[in-house]
Write a protein that holds these residues in place. Sequence first.
Motif, short mmCIF file in Angstrom:
data_model
loop_
_atom_site.label_atom_id
_atom_site.label_comp_id
_atom_site.label_asym_id
_atom_site.label_seq_id
_atom_site.Cartn_x
_atom_site.Cartn_y
_atom_site.Cartn_z
N UNK A 9 0.81 -1.22 0.00
CA UNK A 9 0.00 0.00 0.00
C UNK A 9 0.84 1.27 0.00
N UNK A 10 2.16 1.12 0.05
CA UNK A 10 3.02 2.31 0.13
C UNK A 10 2.75 3.30 -1.00
N UNK A 11 2.66 2.86 -2.28
CA UNK A 11 2.40 3.84 -3.34
C UNK A 11 1.07 4.57 -3.16
N UNK A 12 0.03 3.86 -2.74
CA UNK A 12 -1.29 4.49 -2.56
C UNK A 12 -1.25 5.52 -1.43
N UNK A 13 -0.58 5.18 -0.33
CA UNK A 13 -0.47 6.13 0.79
C UNK A 13 0.37 7.33 0.39
N UNK A 14 1.47 7.09 -0.31
CA UNK A 14 2.33 8.19 -0.76
C UNK A 14 1.57 9.15 -1.66
N UNK A 15 0.75 8.60 -2.57
CA UNK A 15 -0.01 9.45 -3.48
C UNK A 15 -1.08 10.25 -2.73
N UNK A 16 -1.71 9.62 -1.75
CA UNK A 16 -2.71 10.34 -0.95
C UNK A 16 -2.05 11.48 -0.19
N UNK A 17 -0.88 11.21 0.38
CA UNK A 17 -0.17 12.25 1.13
C UNK A 17 0.34 13.35 0.21
N UNK A 18 0.78 12.98 -0.98
CA UNK A 18 1.23 13.99 -1.94
C UNK A 18 0.09 14.94 -2.27
N UNK A 19 -1.11 14.38 -2.46
CA UNK A 19 -2.27 15.24 -2.73
C UNK A 19 -2.59 16.12 -1.53
N UNK A 20 -2.49 15.55 -0.34
CA UNK A 20 -2.86 16.28 0.87
C UNK A 20 -1.91 17.44 1.16
N UNK A 21 -0.61 17.19 1.01
CA UNK A 21 0.36 18.19 1.46
C UNK A 21 1.26 18.75 0.36
N UNK A 22 1.15 18.22 -0.86
CA UNK A 22 2.01 18.60 -1.99
C UNK A 22 3.49 18.42 -1.68
N UNK A 23 3.80 17.41 -0.88
CA UNK A 23 5.18 17.02 -0.64
C UNK A 23 5.44 15.69 -1.34
N UNK A 24 6.70 15.33 -1.47
CA UNK A 24 7.08 14.03 -2.04
C UNK A 24 7.41 13.09 -0.89
N UNK A 25 6.51 12.16 -0.64
CA UNK A 25 6.65 11.22 0.46
C UNK A 25 7.15 9.88 -0.04
N UNK A 26 8.04 9.26 0.74
CA UNK A 26 8.48 7.89 0.49
C UNK A 26 8.36 7.13 1.81
N UNK A 27 7.50 6.11 1.80
CA UNK A 27 7.23 5.34 3.01
C UNK A 27 7.84 3.94 2.90
N UNK A 28 8.50 3.52 3.96
CA UNK A 28 9.00 2.15 4.08
C UNK A 28 8.45 1.56 5.37
N UNK A 29 8.27 0.25 5.37
CA UNK A 29 7.66 -0.40 6.53
C UNK A 29 8.55 -1.53 7.04
N UNK A 30 8.69 -1.60 8.35
CA UNK A 30 9.46 -2.65 9.00
C UNK A 30 8.59 -3.30 10.07
N UNK A 31 8.99 -4.49 10.46
CA UNK A 31 8.24 -5.20 11.52
C UNK A 31 8.50 -4.56 12.87
N UNK A 32 7.70 -4.96 13.85
CA UNK A 32 7.92 -4.53 15.22
C UNK A 32 6.98 -3.45 15.70
N UNK A 33 5.93 -3.15 14.92
CA UNK A 33 4.99 -2.12 15.33
C UNK A 33 4.19 -2.53 16.55
N UNK A 34 3.73 -1.54 17.29
CA UNK A 34 3.00 -1.78 18.53
C UNK A 34 1.61 -2.36 18.25
N UNK A 35 1.29 -3.43 18.97
CA UNK A 35 -0.05 -4.00 18.98
C UNK A 35 -0.40 -4.30 20.44
N UNK A 36 -1.31 -3.53 21.03
CA UNK A 36 -1.62 -3.76 22.45
C UNK A 36 -2.34 -5.07 22.69
#
Length: 411
Positions: free
Chosen positions: A86-113
């Motif tokens: 989903x990184x490209x879809x999120x990056x494009x949504x953020x680009x539209x929202x803020x007119x910045x060039x976003x690059x998102x990468x994802x790694x394991x280990x995120x918080x899950x309560x």
Amino acid sequence: MNVVLFAQAGVPEEGRSPRGCAGQAAKADFLRARLEAAPRAWDFLSIALSVVTADLAVARAESPDGWTREIDVIVAVADAPFWRTQAPAIENALKFLSTDRWRLSFVEGGMQPAPPRDPVRPNENCVVLLSGGLDSLIGAIDLTTAGKRPLAVSHVVRGDGQNQQTFAAAIGGGLKHLALNHNANPPGPNETSQRARSLVFLAFGILAATSLAAYHEGEQIPLYVCENGFIALNPPLTGARLGSLSTRTAHPEFLNRIREILVAAGLRVLITNPYEHLTKGEMLTACGDQQLLTSLAAQSVSCGRYLRYNYHHCGRCVPCHIRRAAFLAWGQPDGTSYKYDQLGLDDSDHANFDDVRSVAMALAEVKAEGLDAWLGSALSYPKIGDATPHKDLISRGLTELSALHQLFGVK
């Protein structure tokens, strides 16, 4: 820059740079309420918190054009393989929202309560974002008068907290209210534009929606983002207000992109703006409980400079313009106190203030050249669909603004 999510940054070790933090209070308040959300809703919140912290940390003034930034973000999530798709879809949504060039990468280990031992599963059948503004107030009132049972979710912002509590208590005999704060705190000075902040408000709503009993029973939950269609589209009044120089918090193009991401994530939350084709004046006029609205409307906040003027509406910014024009169209007295009340005064604080001139220039250009020539390509978005209803809406919104300027003699 390192940012700790859902915890305090702590004191850096000797020789190490300070760390930022975000989300600790939101996590604590959500779990204190014994609510249980979907795992990917927590991941989406992790993404939103990372984005809003980066948005605060990176100064626009340091970019080559003074606005557009290059922002790389690495986010720890529980389901990194999925979010990489989903990184490209999120990056494009953020680009539209803020007119910045976003690059998102994802790694394991995120918080899950861990799930609560005795979870509370609210029996509300929808969620409404309650900001303390006039539109969200109308939206919450209309939902209850239509027989719906909304859970009100607020993003706590300085100056709005009391309004949020007051409105939640007054509507429908009292709404269940969940108020959360992102507490994003990057090291160093903060960028003030904050064009990406709306993503975290949506994330709070999505998190809350997946905690409802109906969601756990397999139902889809409506998430109401109530914003008048004119300010949601925020058409550029002049050539100097293109792109994210005007906020795109509830723009249908942005919301459509987030809807697609939620579908891909299997999150059964449907983002809905029931006022996408209504002006603010039309929202006021059509509200289902006029007595309640009349008693609360002046207390709501619309001003884009509310904090700057010590929790006082300026009266001259574009959101104040739209608010004042809406009260005029509604035909009810506007009890709001405005610092700059007389828009027609020919000085730099009133008729010659930039936003007043921008509105006046837009009205003059539409009158001289026509709506289509003024709009140009402003509605040319791939996911917005048929632009005709949006054009009609913009025309009606401009009519409300024109009446305001005529009342004050703005030339």
